[in-house]
Design a protein around this motif. Structure first.
Motif, PDB file in Angstrom:
ATOM      1  N   THR A   1       8.893  -4.633   1.378  1.00 14.70           N
ATOM      2  CA  THR A   1       7.442  -4.617   1.555  1.00 14.70           C
ATOM      3  C   THR A   1       6.804  -3.488   0.746  1.00 14.70           C
ATOM      4  OG1 THR A   1       7.655  -3.291   3.586  1.00 14.70           O
ATOM      5  CG2 THR A   1       7.520  -5.679   3.841  1.00 14.70           C
TER       6      THR A   1
ATOM      7  N   SER B   1       3.892  -4.117  -2.051  1.00 17.59           N
ATOM      8  CA  SER B   1       2.604  -3.415  -2.070  1.00 17.59           C
ATOM      9  C   SER B   1       2.335  -2.811  -3.442  1.00 17.59           C
ATOM     10  CB  SER B   1       2.592  -2.315  -1.000  1.00 17.59           C
ATOM     11  OG  SER B   1       2.586  -2.867   0.296  1.00 17.59           O
TER      12      SER B   1
ATOM     13  N   GLU C   1      -3.257  -5.883  -3.348  1.00 17.67           N
ATOM     14  CA  GLU C   1      -3.785  -7.126  -2.780  1.00 17.67           C
ATOM     15  C   GLU C   1      -3.469  -7.219  -1.297  1.00 17.67           C
ATOM     16  OE1 GLU C   1      -2.103 -10.419  -4.830  1.00 17.67           O
ATOM     17  OE2 GLU C   1      -0.043 -10.031  -4.193  1.00 17.67           O
ATOM     18  N   LEU C   2      -2.376  -6.575  -0.857  1.00 22.08           N
ATOM     19  CA  LEU C   2      -2.074  -6.497   0.574  1.00 22.08           C
ATOM     20  C   LEU C   2      -2.848  -5.305   1.119  1.00 22.08           C
ATOM     21  CD1 LEU C   2      -0.480  -7.437   3.048  1.00 22.08           C
ATOM     22  CD2 LEU C   2       1.394  -5.933   2.321  1.00 22.08           C
ATOM     23  N   ARG C   3      -4.024  -5.591   1.673  1.00 23.37           N
ATOM     24  CA  ARG C   3      -4.896  -4.519   2.122  1.00 23.37           C
ATOM     25  C   ARG C   3      -5.515  -4.883   3.458  1.00 23.37           C
ATOM     26  NH1 ARG C   3      -9.943  -5.013  -2.196  1.00 23.37           N
ATOM     27  NH2 ARG C   3     -10.774  -7.010  -1.471  1.00 23.37           N
ATOM     28  N   GLY C   4      -6.111  -3.896   4.104  1.00 24.03           N
ATOM     29  CA  GLY C   4      -6.715  -4.119   5.413  1.00 24.03           C
ATOM     30  C   GLY C   4      -7.537  -2.913   5.808  1.00 24.03           C
TER      31      GLY C   4
ATOM     32  N   SER D   1      -6.482   0.543   4.729  1.00 20.65           N
ATOM     33  CA  SER D   1      -6.482   0.835   3.293  1.00 20.65           C
ATOM     34  C   SER D   1      -7.709   1.639   2.877  1.00 20.65           C
ATOM     35  CB  SER D   1      -6.476  -0.468   2.490  1.00 20.65           C
ATOM     36  OG  SER D   1      -5.488  -1.363   2.921  1.00 20.65           O
TER      37      SER D   1
ATOM     38  N   ARG E   1      -4.212   3.772   0.476  1.00 20.27           N
ATOM     39  CA  ARG E   1      -4.678   2.496  -0.059  1.00 20.27           C
ATOM     40  C   ARG E   1      -3.572   1.439  -0.017  1.00 20.27           C
ATOM     41  NH1 ARG E   1      -6.758   3.247  -5.926  1.00 20.27           N
ATOM     42  NH2 ARG E   1      -7.818   4.950  -4.849  1.00 20.27           N
TER      43      ARG E   1
ATOM     44  N   ASP F   1      -1.678   1.117   2.599  1.00 17.61           N
ATOM     45  CA  ASP F   1      -1.624   0.641   3.981  1.00 17.61           C
ATOM     46  C   ASP F   1      -2.409  -0.661   4.056  1.00 17.61           C
ATOM     47  OD1 ASP F   1      -0.211   2.918   4.594  1.00 17.61           O
ATOM     48  OD2 ASP F   1      -1.929   3.988   5.445  1.00 17.61           O
ATOM     49  N   HIS F   2      -2.391  -1.291   5.184  1.00 17.24           N
ATOM     50  CA  HIS F   2      -3.114  -2.562   5.317  1.00 17.24           C
ATOM     51  C   HIS F   2      -3.623  -2.704   6.740  1.00 17.24           C
ATOM     52  CE1 HIS F   2       1.086  -3.590   6.330  1.00 17.24           C
ATOM     53  NE2 HIS F   2       1.377  -3.090   5.133  1.00 17.24           N
ATOM     54  N   GLY F   3      -2.943  -3.470   7.589  1.00 18.00           N
ATOM     55  CA  GLY F   3      -3.392  -3.576   8.972  1.00 18.00           C
ATOM     56  C   GLY F   3      -2.941  -2.374   9.788  1.00 18.00           C
TER      57      GLY F   3
END
Length: 380
Positions: free
Chosen positions: A78, A82, A232-235, A238, A258, A260-262
């Protein structure tokens, strides 16, 4: 009779690392989490996120990373996703991504799937026939100026080959490539710094020689590259301010957040903090010397046992593990099972027996291992 759980015969640091008092230290950390999380007040997130930050700070200290350039990830796969998903398009589209044929398979699976969508060619440098690791010179021979990114394996999981980072990174700079390193199989035992030589990104877990938990990976991205990335994997995590709810005003955090996501998965980080703290308090040179002494005993005894080393003999080119090819005869699973019955913990990949002596492994444990392997030796 030696206890099966005293650690003296533990040779699985390539899988799950141990350290004295690990069970008690982890239990205390996880109990503290349970008490915090189960208390009906408003203290949970400040305490838990503070513990996650402690995990990140310890990793920065371990690898010599600038504050704000490291974040947590579930695992190396993962973390790499990212990073790859955040690169400016021109870094990879129409170019090649270089990896060795003995990289961690999970990363190769990921990259093979991403290649068609992101428009890069995955160039996998093969092992030479009959050899156990990809030679550094073969990586260099395949590494031209069409390579947009090279992912290096610090230490391989199948031969314990330690690559020559200085030479490889220097070549990558001449080719104008991004250079990343998977340090999973060496970090915690072998010295590694993100600035010596300077690399663009680093991925790892906290397992193996560090003795942490599963699910506690990290991603380091050097500042110049970090500032170009738009994952692109953001939340919501981020953002500079995770509590910004303006749907039309999303902005990336200025640092590694940045990536990070959820909502962060913090429990694995909290469970790994005791391991990172223990490692940080040790004499690294003494730990490595202990490993080298026990590894040398195994390597020197291997020929008499009918076992063929598939790891480099040179300490400078070997990680902390010793890999031995079993002779034809006993099934690898039966060898592992027989060793387990006498308190010796190992594993196999095919006919390769993987042995990784660490801080809890003792000289007596090595002697018992060699004696047990002598008894298991197939008739000539």
């Amino acid at each position: 009779m030696t206890s099966n759980t005293d650690g003296s015969g533990y040779f699985l640091y390539h899988s799950i690392g141990m350290y004295p008092g690990k069970s008690e230290a982890m239990a205390a950390a996880l109990t503290d989490y349970a008490q915090t999380w189960g208390t009906p007040d408003d203290s949970q997130w400040p305490q838990v996120l503070g513990g996650r930050q402690r995990f990140i700070d310890l990793w920065c200290q371990l690898i010599g990373a600038e504050a704000g350039t490291v974040t947590s990830a579930e695992n190396v796969t993962t973390a790499l996703l990212s990073l790859i998903g955040g690169l400016p398009e021109d870094h990879l589209r129409g170019r090649s991504l270089l990896v060795a044929g003995d990289c961690f398979p999970s990363l190769h699976f990921l990259l093979a799937g991403l290649a068609p969508r992101l428009g890069f060619t995955l160039h996998t440098v093969p092992l030479r026939e009959g050899e156990s690791w990809v030679r550094d010179e073969d990586m260099i021979a395949a590494w031209d100026d069409t390579v947009g990114l090279a992912l290096l394996t610090f230490v391989t999981s199948t031969a314990s080959h330690r690559c020559d980072l200085e030479t490889l990174v220097a070549h990558g700079r001449k080719m104008g490539s991004l250079v990343g390193v998977d340090v999973t199989q060496g970090i915690g035992l072998l010295p590694y710094r993100v600035d010596a030589p300077a690399v663009d990104f680093t991925v790892s877990t906290s397992l193996k020689w560090l003795g942490g938990t599963s699910g506690a990976g990290i991603l380091h991205v050097a500042r110049p590259l970090l500032e170009q990335c738009r994952p692109e994997l953001r939340g919501w995590f981020s953002q500079e301010n995770p509590f910004s709810w303006d749907l039309d005003a999303f902005t990336f955090a200025s640092d590694a957040r940045r990536f990070d996501h959820g909502t962060p998965s913090a429990l694995a980080c909290l469970g790994s903090v005791p391991a990172l703290e223990w490692n940080a308090a040790q004499d690294g040179a003494a730990m490595l010397a202990h490993n080298r002494a026990l590894s040398r005993r195994i390597l020197d005894a291997a020929p008499e046992l009918g076992l063929t080393p598939v790891s480099p003999d040179d300490d400078a080119r070997r990680g902390g593990s010793v890999m031995l090819r079993l002779p034809e005869g006993p099934e690898p699973a039966s060898v592992v099972s027989s060793l387990r019955e006498v308190g010796l913990y190992t594993d196999c990949r095919g006919r390769t027996l993987r042995l990784s002596p660490g801080s809890v492994t003792t000289e007596d444990g090595v002697n018992r291992l060699l004696g047990a392997l002598a008894q298991l030796r197939a008739p000539a």
